[in-house]
Scaffold this active site. Structure first.
Site, PDB file in Angstrom:
ATOM      1  N   TYR A   1      -6.436 -16.241  58.155  1.00  0.00           N
ATOM      2  CA  TYR A   1      -6.753 -15.239  57.150  1.00  0.00           C
ATOM      3  C   TYR A   1      -8.235 -15.343  56.808  1.00  0.00           C
ATOM      4  O   TYR A   1      -8.820 -16.438  56.851  1.00  0.00           O
ATOM      5  CB  TYR A   1      -5.968 -15.481  55.867  1.00  0.00           C
ATOM      6  CG  TYR A   1      -4.489 -15.187  55.931  1.00  0.00           C
ATOM      7  CD1 TYR A   1      -4.021 -13.895  56.166  1.00  0.00           C
ATOM      8  CD2 TYR A   1      -3.555 -16.188  55.720  1.00  0.00           C
ATOM      9  CE1 TYR A   1      -2.669 -13.617  56.200  1.00  0.00           C
ATOM     10  CE2 TYR A   1      -2.195 -15.927  55.741  1.00  0.00           C
ATOM     11  CZ  TYR A   1      -1.753 -14.644  55.987  1.00  0.00           C
ATOM     12  OH  TYR A   1      -0.417 -14.377  56.015  1.00  0.00           O
TER      13      TYR A   1
ATOM     14  N   ARG B   1      11.402 -15.368  61.277  1.00  0.00           N
ATOM     15  CA  ARG B   1      12.610 -15.697  60.520  1.00  0.00           C
ATOM     16  C   ARG B   1      13.650 -16.395  61.388  1.00  0.00           C
ATOM     17  O   ARG B   1      14.329 -17.319  60.928  1.00  0.00           O
ATOM     18  CB  ARG B   1      13.204 -14.429  59.905  1.00  0.00           C
ATOM     19  CG  ARG B   1      12.430 -13.884  58.712  1.00  0.00           C
ATOM     20  CD  ARG B   1      13.147 -12.682  58.123  1.00  0.00           C
ATOM     21  NE  ARG B   1      12.436 -12.113  56.991  1.00  0.00           N
ATOM     22  CZ  ARG B   1      11.481 -11.203  57.073  1.00  0.00           C
ATOM     23  NH1 ARG B   1      11.102 -10.773  58.273  1.00  0.00           N
ATOM     24  NH2 ARG B   1      10.893 -10.727  55.994  1.00  0.00           N
TER      25      ARG B   1
ATOM     26  N   THR C   1      -5.394 -12.336  61.415  1.00  0.00           N
ATOM     27  CA  THR C   1      -4.450 -11.454  60.720  1.00  0.00           C
ATOM     28  C   THR C   1      -5.189 -10.509  59.783  1.00  0.00           C
ATOM     29  O   THR C   1      -5.966 -10.942  58.942  1.00  0.00           O
ATOM     30  CB  THR C   1      -3.421 -12.288  59.944  1.00  0.00           C
ATOM     31  OG1 THR C   1      -2.707 -13.105  60.881  1.00  0.00           O
ATOM     32  CG2 THR C   1      -2.442 -11.406  59.200  1.00  0.00           C
TER      33      THR C   1
ATOM     34  N   SER D   1       0.200 -21.436  60.651  1.00  0.00           N
ATOM     35  CA  SER D   1      -0.364 -20.516  59.668  1.00  0.00           C
ATOM     36  C   SER D   1      -1.478 -21.169  58.860  1.00  0.00           C
ATOM     37  O   SER D   1      -1.466 -22.378  58.611  1.00  0.00           O
ATOM     38  CB  SER D   1       0.744 -20.052  58.716  1.00  0.00           C
ATOM     39  OG  SER D   1       0.213 -19.353  57.611  1.00  0.00           O
TER      40      SER D   1
ATOM     41  N   LYS E   1      -3.674  -9.650  64.711  1.00  0.00           N
ATOM     42  CA  LYS E   1      -2.280  -9.547  64.277  1.00  0.00           C
ATOM     43  C   LYS E   1      -2.178  -8.622  63.064  1.00  0.00           C
ATOM     44  O   LYS E   1      -2.935  -8.774  62.106  1.00  0.00           O
ATOM     45  CB  LYS E   1      -1.736 -10.933  63.924  1.00  0.00           C
ATOM     46  CG  LYS E   1      -0.257 -10.957  63.543  1.00  0.00           C
ATOM     47  CD  LYS E   1       0.188 -12.387  63.297  1.00  0.00           C
ATOM     48  CE  LYS E   1       1.687 -12.466  63.038  1.00  0.00           C
ATOM     49  NZ  LYS E   1       2.099 -11.786  61.809  1.00  0.00           N
TER      50      LYS E   1
ATOM     51  N   HIS F   1       3.981  -7.529  59.479  1.00  0.00           N
ATOM     52  CA  HIS F   1       4.082  -8.781  58.723  1.00  0.00           C
ATOM     53  C   HIS F   1       5.531  -9.060  58.319  1.00  0.00           C
ATOM     54  O   HIS F   1       5.818  -9.549  57.232  1.00  0.00           O
ATOM     55  CB  HIS F   1       3.183  -8.726  57.480  1.00  0.00           C
ATOM     56  CG  HIS F   1       2.607 -10.051  57.096  1.00  0.00           C
ATOM     57  ND1 HIS F   1       1.309 -10.390  57.382  1.00  0.00           N
ATOM     58  CD2 HIS F   1       3.127 -11.121  56.465  1.00  0.00           C
ATOM     59  CE1 HIS F   1       1.058 -11.606  56.913  1.00  0.00           C
ATOM     60  NE2 HIS F   1       2.154 -12.078  56.360  1.00  0.00           N
TER      61      HIS F   1
END
Length: 419
Positions: free
Chosen positions: A160, A355, A186, A136, A276, A300
């Site tokens: 981003y 997760r 994203t 990320s 994304k 998200h």
């Protein structure tokens, strides 16, 4: 009459099979985890509340996350019989390269917050399993650090668009120079979602020692020992720290992001690029026509717009609209290998886990991530065998029915009129 006899000591000895004790506490607790939910339970026990809730929580009422998980549970499989599948092939080609399994590790921010090994554990586990790892923009390990942890595997980078565009451009250039082969651009975070668990916990980056966090830390000394005796927790690619997650995102992200930004990023990035955060059919078709390499149907993880569309529900319609030759991936709500099989059957080329990976990380560091992948692999293989398919290519929509709890009002009214 039942005939009874005096127990034979030799027969009793045959029945007494004692398991060899496992003295390694980490291995013992990870071996006891048979599902991702089991790993979540261990993670909750071992991680401070603010860090666990940051991972586990979603936006506002967490409706999107609940619905996404429910959608996978509301699947009916249709197995074929007398179709032997003694071995199954779980490998897939995705975005110009191989993956040993039909899932990769999704981008997650602040990962060393959950457990100090962070992205290094994720990248190392992905390398060992032969699946892609995604770093990320808000990661806590540098681009170069991930490359070092996964030098020969497939590394992807999630980007981003910042208010300061040059920051984003430089990150893309660094990832390309480090040999990352795919960029996940994203588009669903022009501003931060309202993550209420974080606000209620007073969660910030870096974590602050308060009376509440100290009390919460007492039964979890190992986490605080790791936190206080390892390098400072901070963004590896950004200089901005201090404040809640929402404040940091709102300060960094730009709500004016547009297709013009996509054009610039495409000029900078030499590898594959996927978008994304796609959440409707129209955008999916336009992005295909724009010539990107693929999309990720994602809300998200329910962490942005609550009550957003369920990616798994969108999948069949998107696949029909974009055709068979365009890469479509799915994330959000995946907690079982059967979820992944269902997604592939309905047209997904690949899936991403977020997760589920972090629950393993919190439960046991690198070994916990390995356990996550092992659990999902076992569930995928077992589900395929029970369906009677020997390879992912044999999965098709006929294997799955999406049972519907949520029916749009107009469709429900039409059904009443027909009756």
């Amino acid at each position: 009459m039942v005939q009874r006899q005096v127990p034979n000591p030799a027969e009793l000895l045959d029945l007494m099979k004692f398991k060899k004790p496992e003295f390694n506490g980490k291995k013992r607790r990870l071996d006891s985890a048979l599902t991702i939910d089991d790993l979540r339970t261990i993670a909750k026990r071992r991680t401070p509340k603010a860090a666990f809730d940051y991972t586990d929580g979603a936006a506002e009422g967490e409706v999107s996350l609940t619905r996404a998980r429910q959608a996978f549970q509301d699947v009916e499989f249709h197995p074929g019989i007398l179709r032997p599948a003694p071995t199954v092939d779980t490998s897939v080609g995705i975005l110009g390269g191989p993956s040993a399994l039909p899932f990769g590790i999704a981008p997650t921010g602040f990962t060393r917050l959950m457990q100090t090994e962070g992205e290094v554990a994720g990248a190392g586990a992905a390398a060992a399993a032969g699946i892609p790892f995604t770093l990320s923009t808000l990661g806590t390990t540098s681009i170069e650090g991930v490359k070092q942890a996964n030098p020969h595997g497939r590394n992807w980078f999630q980007l981003y668009v910042m208010r300061d565009r040059e920051i984003s451009y430089e990150l893309a250039r660094r990832a390309a120079a480090a040999g990352f082969d795919t960029l996940q651009f994203t588009v669903d975070t022009p501003v931060a979602g309202a993550r209420l668990r974080d606000k209620r916990n007073g969660f910030s980056i870096p974590p602050q020692l308060t009376l509440g966090t100290i009390v919460n830390a007492i039964p979890r000394p190992w986490w605080w020992y790791d936190f206080l005796t390892t390098p400072k927790l901070e963004f590896a690619s950004l200089s901005t720290t201090g404040g809640t997650v929402g404040e940091l995102l709102d300060a960094a992200m730009d709500p004016t992001i547009s297709y013009d930004d996509l054009a610039v990023i495409r000029d900078i990035w030499p590898g594959k690029i996927v978008i994304k955060g796609v959440q409707n059919v129209e955008d999916s078709v336009r992005l295909r026509d724009e010539g990107v390499d693929g999309i990720v149907l994602s809300n998200h993880g329910g962490r942005q717009l609550d009550r957003a569309p369920i990616p798994f529900h969108l999948l069949p319609e998107v696949r029909r609209a974009v055709g068979d030759d365009f890469t479509v991936m799915v994330d959000t709500g995946i907690m079982n290998g059967a979820d992944i099989v269902a997604a592939v059957a309905l047209g997904a080329d690949f899936t991403l886990i977020g997760r589920a990976y972090l629950y393993g990380l919190m439960a046991g560091g690198r070994a916990g991530v390995d356990r996550t992948i092992q659990i999902l692999r076992t569930e995928i293989e077992r589900t395929m065998r029970l369906l009677g398919v020997a390879s992912l290519a044999e999965l098709e929509p006929a294997h799955v029915t999406q049972l519907t709890r949520l029916v749009p009002v107009s469709r429900a009214a039409s059904a009443v009129e027909v009756r």
